[in-house]
Enzyme design. Structure first.
Site, PDB file in Angstrom:
ATOM      1  CG  ASP A 159     158.365  48.273 -14.750  1.00 44.14           C
ATOM      2  OD1 ASP A 159     158.115  49.441 -14.393  1.00 44.14           O
ATOM      3  OD2 ASP A 159     159.371  47.965 -15.428  1.00 44.14           O
TER       4      ASP A 159
ATOM      5  CD  GLU B  80     158.102  56.560 -16.436  1.00 48.46           C
ATOM      6  OE1 GLU B  80     158.964  56.482 -17.337  1.00 48.46           O
ATOM      7  OE2 GLU B  80     156.999  55.997 -16.513  1.00 48.46           O
ATOM      8  CG  HIS B  81     160.859  54.042 -13.870  1.00 51.64           C
ATOM      9  ND1 HIS B  81     160.550  54.270 -15.194  1.00 51.64           N
ATOM     10  CD2 HIS B  81     159.793  53.390 -13.343  1.00 51.64           C
ATOM     11  CE1 HIS B  81     159.349  53.764 -15.454  1.00 51.64           C
ATOM     12  NE2 HIS B  81     158.869  53.225 -14.362  1.00 51.64           N
TER      13      HIS B  81
ATOM     14  CG  ASN C   5     149.688  55.839 -30.613  1.00 48.96           C
ATOM     15  OD1 ASN C   5     148.950  56.756 -30.228  1.00 48.96           O
ATOM     16  ND2 ASN C   5     149.324  54.978 -31.546  1.00 48.96           N
TER      17      ASN C   5
ATOM     18  CB  SER D 106     158.976  54.700 -20.436  1.00 49.10           C
ATOM     19  OG  SER D 106     159.079  54.236 -19.125  1.00 49.10           O
TER      20      SER D 106
ATOM     21  CD  GLU E 109     138.698  89.585  -0.424  1.00 45.07           C
ATOM     22  OE1 GLU E 109     137.717  88.999  -0.916  1.00 45.07           O
ATOM     23  OE2 GLU E 109     139.815  89.038  -0.248  1.00 45.07           O
TER      24      GLU E 109
ATOM     25  CG  HIS F 138     131.058  87.602   0.156  1.00 42.32           C
ATOM     26  ND1 HIS F 138     130.537  87.945  -1.060  1.00 42.32           N
ATOM     27  CD2 HIS F 138     131.793  86.474  -0.056  1.00 42.32           C
ATOM     28  CE1 HIS F 138     130.950  87.064  -1.975  1.00 42.32           C
ATOM     29  NE2 HIS F 138     131.718  86.169  -1.391  1.00 42.32           N
TER      30      HIS F 138
ATOM     31  CG  HIS G 260     159.335  50.257 -21.874  1.00 41.69           C
ATOM     32  ND1 HIS G 260     158.167  49.549 -21.865  1.00 41.69           N
ATOM     33  CD2 HIS G 260     159.800  50.220 -20.598  1.00 41.69           C
ATOM     34  CE1 HIS G 260     157.924  49.098 -20.638  1.00 41.69           C
ATOM     35  NE2 HIS G 260     158.905  49.485 -19.860  1.00 41.69           N
TER      36      HIS G 260
ATOM     37  CD  GLN H 256     140.621  55.139 -33.643  1.00 41.44           C
ATOM     38  OE1 GLN H 256     141.402  56.099 -33.651  1.00 41.44           O
ATOM     39  NE2 GLN H 256     140.901  53.999 -34.233  1.00 41.44           N
TER      40      GLN H 256
ATOM     41  CD  GLN I 182     162.180  52.825 -18.834  1.00 43.14           C
ATOM     42  OE1 GLN I 182     161.851  52.461 -17.718  1.00 43.14           O
ATOM     43  NE2 GLN I 182     161.272  53.007 -19.788  1.00 43.14           N
TER      44      GLN I 182
ATOM     45  CE1 TYR J 226     143.228  53.207 -26.639  1.00 44.36           C
ATOM     46  CE2 TYR J 226     145.542  53.264 -26.015  1.00 44.36           C
ATOM     47  CZ  TYR J 226     144.562  53.037 -26.950  1.00 44.36           C
ATOM     48  OH  TYR J 226     144.908  52.647 -28.227  1.00 44.36           O
TER      49      TYR J 226
END
Lengths: 429, 429
Positions: A356, A322-323, A209, A233, A410, A415, A258, A186, A255, A124
């Site tokens: 990036d 993250e960074h 989003n 981010s 067991e 087995h 963003h 969707q 950053q 995506y």
């Protein structure tokens, strides 16, 4: 930026909290979209594309003509840059291919692990203000190296029903199989359940989003794998008094631009540095086209003064950014102490933007402290590992009696018998 | 067993469906338990232990005395078997340790990946009819190798408030940090949120009943990592006319005895073999202590006759079995064609039980066709990978102009400036 001076450790947990996101209203809308796409297929996709993206489309697939146009629409410098980035990303992700090692755990008992590709993956790519063709590179290149047979890409079209040519060009270059002009929850639903037009995939990758993110989390509950639980981010910069405050400031801003839900954090042992960086940030933000986004993010952000280096390291690992940029005289040493982070940028000449786009590492990374448990996207993300074992007769004779004893303990008789029956047969040979 | 003879490919999807599980009633109970433990902590744990496990406990932690008793309660043969299994599992999982490879993607641009341990992990070991000490080995050994600092184990106690000594012994042997007498969804809640007595963990591992599984799926949505989405255990056996039908039958049964929700599937090109195996299954099941479980599972199970070898391979990959036994003259060749499976057992002398206990491979594996996207538990499951990059001045000068162009094309000005400002400074040096 708000500055915390030597906050006690008891306050760290609160400082490491990220601004909250998902909410109930969203939740119901996403549920509705998922259910409708599952039930109605393309009909629901047509409806929601019109309703949410203001785009009337019957046929979502991008045809060859649009692809050819994309190629000629891009300037040579951008094409060349994309090629350079592609080469680096390819090189780094190819280096992650693992060779099979056969281990003889006992005489006659051979075990090994093998990576195999996930057959059909979905990517995506968000639309909106910036065409994120770099994310196409970051996801399609490792998918191709892994050997995924089909790579399906969905991205919302603009008002003219087009996907940005840079996205199409990057997709072509990296071997994406089919591209669909479809966005939002969707699109995630279509990739998860499949419709007549859009094939169902086994794993869905890519940012989006809050609706997209929530749709990914929901289909994960239904058995579709996803790359990462995602949040806004973020970057953390650890800078000492030797750092260039302009470098630090522009890295924080790169950053912050963003989105206003981003968070940027400065860790330093120098009050002077924090104040210089703050000044530079306020100066540089003025000229940014995405000033509003950046200012929003800055209002969620802070600096933290910690004199002790161990405190700095511990705070970095507690926050799990993250960074992480280490603009510090001890950058190499600090890098070795990092346990929790997505991607680390070492030294003054390694801004986050190189990672990036083009250094070769992946930019799809764990946010919101998920780095405590999750890796960023890498070659592994497009594969799964199967284990194999093969026993010779002697191997079974060596290991079998131990397996019989454990199975018995067991209380799993069959087995045990699976071994006993074989060992009995071997005795008669 | 029901037998399908050369079913058309259009029917395969239906044959690959697993019996459905989770339901709404369960859903509400689990929500309630999670909410209460989050809110009330240990008080809720005490309440649910009494209510659901009929066990009144104020203090969940297993003390040193119980550990010492466990050690002396086990016979030497079982202890020795556990040691052998441990050695093999250790050897195989240690072989998965990856060394760091630094890649120079462009002159002066160095990138690498490093695995770091997840700091605190939780292991859930079910109680019930069989004490699954083997699962302790399978989870605690790789956690220890990975370098996890804390390994927290929860397992429901019996009526005498004890955990089976084999579980305690295995836990001690493998370096589990703390053990709690706590089961069910409340144990998962405790590990996810933490209480006064039980520390919160970052990732939860281990099998369980439907309540446990659903609780794991729900806390995953809240940001706690889990090992795998789990369903009932299953085996697929691909056997040709040379296989020993008794071997095949007891291997089917050793899966079937796990529980009536298990599924076992026989793929063969030989009608005679299918009929012989069916007869053997019906004969052998009679003497099993867990006959009822096995018969339940057999009622969900089937054989499928496919003459063409490519069809067999394609059906295996479409079903994506948790366990796959290849008892076939072409076992090695078939193994190479497998794309989707958890663990593969090659040849007549490799029953599933050797992998369940002691060959060295992990027995925590993806069920319900999750093998299409997920690996079984391995060393990676207890780590995450951080990427690093370090650019020299020359490195930034080489890559920088490309990054500037790409950032500009994505309309991210500060990203561009983070490079431009540095390049400008370098020009003045």
């Amino acid at each position: 930026m708000k500055t915390y001076v030597e906050p006690p450790r008891s306050q760290w947990a609160a400082l490491c909290q990220r601004p909250a996101d998902l909410n109930d209203v969203q939740d119901q809308i996403v549920d509705q979209i998922l259910a409708e796409v599952k039930q109605e297929g393309d009909k629901a996709l047509i409806k929601y594309s019109l309703q949410l993206d203001n785009c009337h489309l019957d046929n979502f697939k991008v045809g060859q003509e649009a692809m050819d146009e994309a190629e000629s629409a891009l300037g040579p410098a951008l094409k060349n840059a994309i090629h350079v980035a592609r080469k680096n990303i390819e090189l780094f992700h190819k280096s992650q291919v693992q060779t099979i090692r056969i281990i003889e755990t006992m005489p006659g008992v051979h075990c090994w692990q093998k990576s195999t590709p996930i057959e059909r993956v979905g990517i995506y790519i968000p639309g909106g203000t910036a065409p994120l063709f770099s994310t196409v590179l970051m996801l399609a290149i490792p998918a191709k190296i892994a050997g995924c047979r089909e790579i399906i890409l969905c991205s919302p079209p603009d008002k003219e029903k087009n996907i940005h040519p840079a996205i199409l060009y990057a997709a072509m270059l990296c071997g994406v199989t089919q591209i669909f002009r479809l966005g939002g929850a969707q699109a995630i639903a279509a990739l998860a359940y499949g419709t007549r037009q859009i094939p169902a995939v086994t794993k869905i990758f890519g940012p989006g989003n809050r609706f997209v993110t929530q749709a990914k989390m929901k289909v994960q509950q239904q058995g579709i794998a996803i790359d990462l639980p995602a949040g806004p981010s973020e970057v953390m910069i650890c800078a000492d008094d030797q750092a260039d405050p302009t470098f630090v400031a522009i890295d924080l801003l790169s950053q912050a631009e963003h989105g206003s839900d981003s968070q940027v954090v400065l860790v330093s042992n120098s009050e002077v540095m924090i104040s210089k960086v703050d000044k530079e940030v306020n100066y540089l933000v003025e000229d940014l086209p995405r000033k509003k986004h950046a200012e929003g993010a800055l209002s969620n952000s802070f600096a933290i003064l910690l004199n002790d280096q161990q405190d700095q390291i511990d705070f970095i690992n507690a926050y799990a950014p993250e960074h992480l940029i280490l603009n510090h005289r001890d950058a190499d040493f600090l890098a070795e102490q990092v346990i929790n982070a997505g991607s680390v940028f070492i030294g003054p000449y390694t801004p986050e933007s190189v990672g990036d786009y083009a250094s070769g590492t992946n930019h799809t990374l764990p946010t919101s402290a998920y780095a405590k448990a999750y890796s960023g996207v890498n070659l592994d993300a497009f594969t799964k590992k199967i284990t194999f074992q093969k026993l010779s007769k002697a191997g079974l004779q060596a290991i079998g009696p131990h397996v019989e004893i454990m199975a018995e303990a067991e209380a799993l008789k069959a087995h045990q018998l699976a071994v006993s029956i074989r060992l009995a047969k071997l005795k008669t040979e």
